[in-house]
Write an enzyme that holds these catalytic residues in place. Structure first.
Site, PDB file in Angstrom:
ATOM      1  N   TYR A  86     -33.131  -5.498 -19.562  1.00 19.49           N
ATOM      2  CA  TYR A  86     -34.297  -6.362 -19.810  1.00 19.49           C
ATOM      3  C   TYR A  86     -34.390  -6.709 -21.303  1.00 19.49           C
ATOM      4  O   TYR A  86     -34.619  -7.863 -21.674  1.00 19.49           O
ATOM      5  CB  TYR A  86     -35.559  -5.648 -19.315  1.00 19.49           C
ATOM      6  CG  TYR A  86     -36.863  -6.233 -19.806  1.00 19.49           C
ATOM      7  CD1 TYR A  86     -37.366  -7.422 -19.268  1.00 19.49           C
ATOM      8  CD2 TYR A  86     -37.607  -5.605 -20.813  1.00 19.49           C
ATOM      9  CE1 TYR A  86     -38.563  -7.956 -19.721  1.00 19.49           C
ATOM     10  CE2 TYR A  86     -38.802  -6.131 -21.266  1.00 19.49           C
ATOM     11  CZ  TYR A  86     -39.274  -7.313 -20.719  1.00 19.49           C
ATOM     12  OH  TYR A  86     -40.461  -7.836 -21.168  1.00 19.49           O
TER      13      TYR A  86
HETATM   14  N1  LIG Z   1     -44.949  -4.594 -18.936  1.00 18.16           N
HETATM   15  C1  LIG Z   1     -44.908  -4.371 -20.235  1.00 18.16           C
HETATM   16  O1  LIG Z   1     -45.324  -3.316 -20.733  1.00 18.16           O
HETATM   17  C2  LIG Z   1     -44.357  -5.424 -21.142  1.00 18.16           C
HETATM   18  C3  LIG Z   1     -44.163  -5.091 -22.462  1.00 18.16           C
HETATM   19  C4  LIG Z   1     -43.755  -6.074 -23.345  1.00 18.16           C
HETATM   20  C5  LIG Z   1     -43.571  -7.392 -22.885  1.00 18.16           C
HETATM   21  N2  LIG Z   1     -43.735  -7.712 -21.555  1.00 18.16           N
HETATM   22  C6  LIG Z   1     -43.579  -9.134 -21.157  1.00 18.16           C
HETATM   23  O2  LIG Z   1     -44.881  -9.697 -21.142  1.00 18.16           O
HETATM   24  C7  LIG Z   1     -44.910 -10.848 -20.297  1.00 18.16           C
HETATM   25  C8  LIG Z   1     -46.142 -10.813 -19.396  1.00 18.16           C
HETATM   26  O3  LIG Z   1     -46.192  -9.608 -18.656  1.00 18.16           O
HETATM   27  P1  LIG Z   1     -47.169  -9.447 -17.393  1.00 18.16           P
HETATM   28  O4  LIG Z   1     -47.467  -8.025 -17.252  1.00 18.16           O
HETATM   29  O5  LIG Z   1     -48.249 -10.457 -17.463  1.00 18.16           O
HETATM   30  O6  LIG Z   1     -46.143  -9.886 -16.231  1.00 18.16           O
HETATM   31  P2  LIG Z   1     -46.444 -10.106 -14.675  1.00 18.16           P
HETATM   32  O7  LIG Z   1     -47.849  -9.758 -14.336  1.00 18.16           O
HETATM   33  O8  LIG Z   1     -45.336  -9.454 -13.924  1.00 18.16           O
HETATM   34  O9  LIG Z   1     -46.325 -11.700 -14.519  1.00 18.16           O
HETATM   35  C9  LIG Z   1     -45.111 -12.334 -14.571  1.00 18.16           C
HETATM   36  C10 LIG Z   1     -45.271 -13.714 -13.965  1.00 18.16           C
HETATM   37  O10 LIG Z   1     -44.000 -14.355 -13.993  1.00 18.16           O
HETATM   38  C11 LIG Z   1     -43.891 -15.122 -12.811  1.00 18.16           C
HETATM   39  N3  LIG Z   1     -42.505 -15.377 -12.430  1.00 18.16           N
HETATM   40  C12 LIG Z   1     -41.572 -14.480 -12.041  1.00 18.16           C
HETATM   41  N4  LIG Z   1     -40.444 -15.120 -11.681  1.00 18.16           N
HETATM   42  C13 LIG Z   1     -40.682 -16.454 -11.869  1.00 18.16           C
HETATM   43  C14 LIG Z   1     -39.919 -17.628 -11.640  1.00 18.16           C
HETATM   44  N5  LIG Z   1     -38.676 -17.582 -11.163  1.00 18.16           N
HETATM   45  N6  LIG Z   1     -40.484 -18.831 -11.928  1.00 18.16           N
HETATM   46  C15 LIG Z   1     -41.748 -18.894 -12.408  1.00 18.16           C
HETATM   47  N7  LIG Z   1     -42.535 -17.836 -12.615  1.00 18.16           N
HETATM   48  C16 LIG Z   1     -42.000 -16.612 -12.350  1.00 18.16           C
HETATM   49  C17 LIG Z   1     -44.571 -14.272 -11.740  1.00 18.16           C
HETATM   50  O11 LIG Z   1     -44.922 -15.129 -10.665  1.00 18.16           O
HETATM   51  P3  LIG Z   1     -45.638 -14.571  -9.303  1.00 18.16           P
HETATM   52  O12 LIG Z   1     -47.080 -14.345  -9.691  1.00 18.16           O
HETATM   53  O13 LIG Z   1     -45.424 -15.681  -8.355  1.00 18.16           O
HETATM   54  O14 LIG Z   1     -44.937 -13.298  -8.943  1.00 18.16           O
HETATM   55  C18 LIG Z   1     -45.745 -13.706 -12.494  1.00 18.16           C
HETATM   56  O15 LIG Z   1     -46.883 -14.513 -12.362  1.00 18.16           O
HETATM   57  C19 LIG Z   1     -43.575 -10.868 -19.567  1.00 18.16           C
HETATM   58  O16 LIG Z   1     -42.726 -11.798 -20.226  1.00 18.16           O
HETATM   59  C20 LIG Z   1     -43.039  -9.448 -19.782  1.00 18.16           C
HETATM   60  O17 LIG Z   1     -41.644  -9.470 -19.744  1.00 18.16           O
HETATM   61  C21 LIG Z   1     -44.136  -6.752 -20.702  1.00 18.16           C
END
Ligand SMILES: NC(=O)c1ccc[n+]([C@@H]2O[C@H](COP(=O)([O-])OP(=O)(O)OC[C@H]3O[C@@H](n4cnc5c(N)ncnc54)[C@H](OP(=O)(O)O)[C@@H]3O)[C@@H](O)[C@H]2O)c1
Length: 216
Positions: free
Chosen positions: A130
């Site tokens: 990732y």
């Molecule tokens: N988790 C952590 O601690 C962490 C830390 C640092 C950075 N991040 C980054 O922060 C960002 C936001 O995180 P979050 O927790 O808000 O993520 P999340 O709740 O998992 O939301 C991700 C979104 O991306 C959409 N998605 C996935 N595949 C897609 C596709 N093929 N086309 C269009 N949309 C798509 C999903 O759609 P659906 O709703 O339809 O599933 C979902 O709405 C992400 O970029 C993540 O990598 C996360």
């Protein structure tokens, strides 16, 4: 500013959508990947379009037409395999940059991950694939013609935000509420200090607006 939000149905994305909906200066188009999600947003007064990061650059550009600014807060999530990490977090992100350039959007704000630019910091991480995807997506953004801001938040939490963050690399905390990431993203849209910058982001002691003004 016409803002196109990729990842609108995500946890950070929902906070960003709410802030942009309340804003007097930004006009939001929310990208989601199902008709049902789009209808739900439309019912709450948000202009929504259906598109998929696994689709073509042309389809993404078509959805983005008229956009000035793109925000990327989509992610393949921890429950999918390395194929989706490549297809969404890397290639999907890069395709959205190409689409942004195609429609003449100038500004692009990326929600990345803490120190994605620094291989040494995640060389032994269990989520290395990732981090590799985020690393190269960010590098493509830096090398693009877009006026970017890359946020590198730590562990994302669902607790309510405080509106107080830290942007220096000497952090007391290693996490940040999703709500505060959303505030930083929205506040950065027209904060010139954040233009062409990669910014670490954690919970902290100063207001989001002040913190962003202090970016060097
Ligand atoms: N988790 C952590 O601690 C962490 C830390 C640092 C950075 N991040 C980054 O922060 C960002 C936001 O995180 P979050 O927790 O808000 O993520 P999340 O709740 O998992 O939301 C991700 C979104 O991306 C959409 N998605 C996935 N595949 C897609 C596709 N093929 N086309 C269009 N949309 C798509 C999903 O759609 P659906 O709703 O339809 O599933 C979902 O709405 C992400 O970029 C993540 O990598 C996360």
């Amino acid at each position: 500013m016409k803002v196109f939000l990729i990842g609108s149905n995500g946890q950070v994305g929902k906070h960003i959508a709410k802030l942009l909906q309340e804003s007097d200066i930004h006009e939001l188009t929310a990208m989601v990947r199902s008709k049902e999600q789009a209808e739900q947003l439309q019912q709450s007064g948000i202009n929504a379009v259906v598109a998929n990061l696994e689709g073509s650059v042309d389809d993404l550009a078509e959805a983005m037409k008229g956009t000035d600014t793109v925000i990327f807060t989509a992610g393949s999530g921890g429950k999918t395999g390395p194929d989706k990490t490549l297809l969404v977090d890397l290639d999907g992100a890069v395709k959205s940059m190409e689409a942004a350039e195609k429609v003449g959007a100038n500004r692009y704000v990326m929600v990345s991950a803490f120190k994605a630019y620094d291989r040494e910091s995640w060389k032994d991480s269990p989520i290395k694939p990732y981090m590799v995807a985020k690393h190269y997506a960010d590098r493509m953004l830096v090398e693009s013609n877009l006026n970017y801001t890359i946020f590198g938040p730590g562990l994302l939490l669902n607790e309510p935000g405080t509106g107080k963050v830290a942007v220096e690399e000497k952090f007391d905390k290693t996490s940040i509420p999703r709500e505060d990431v959303a505030r930083a993203v929205v506040a950065s849209l027209d904060e010139e200090k954040t233009y062409k910058k990669t910014i670490g982001l954690m919970s902290g002691e100063i207001s989001v607006e002040e913190a962003l003004k202090s970016v060097n």
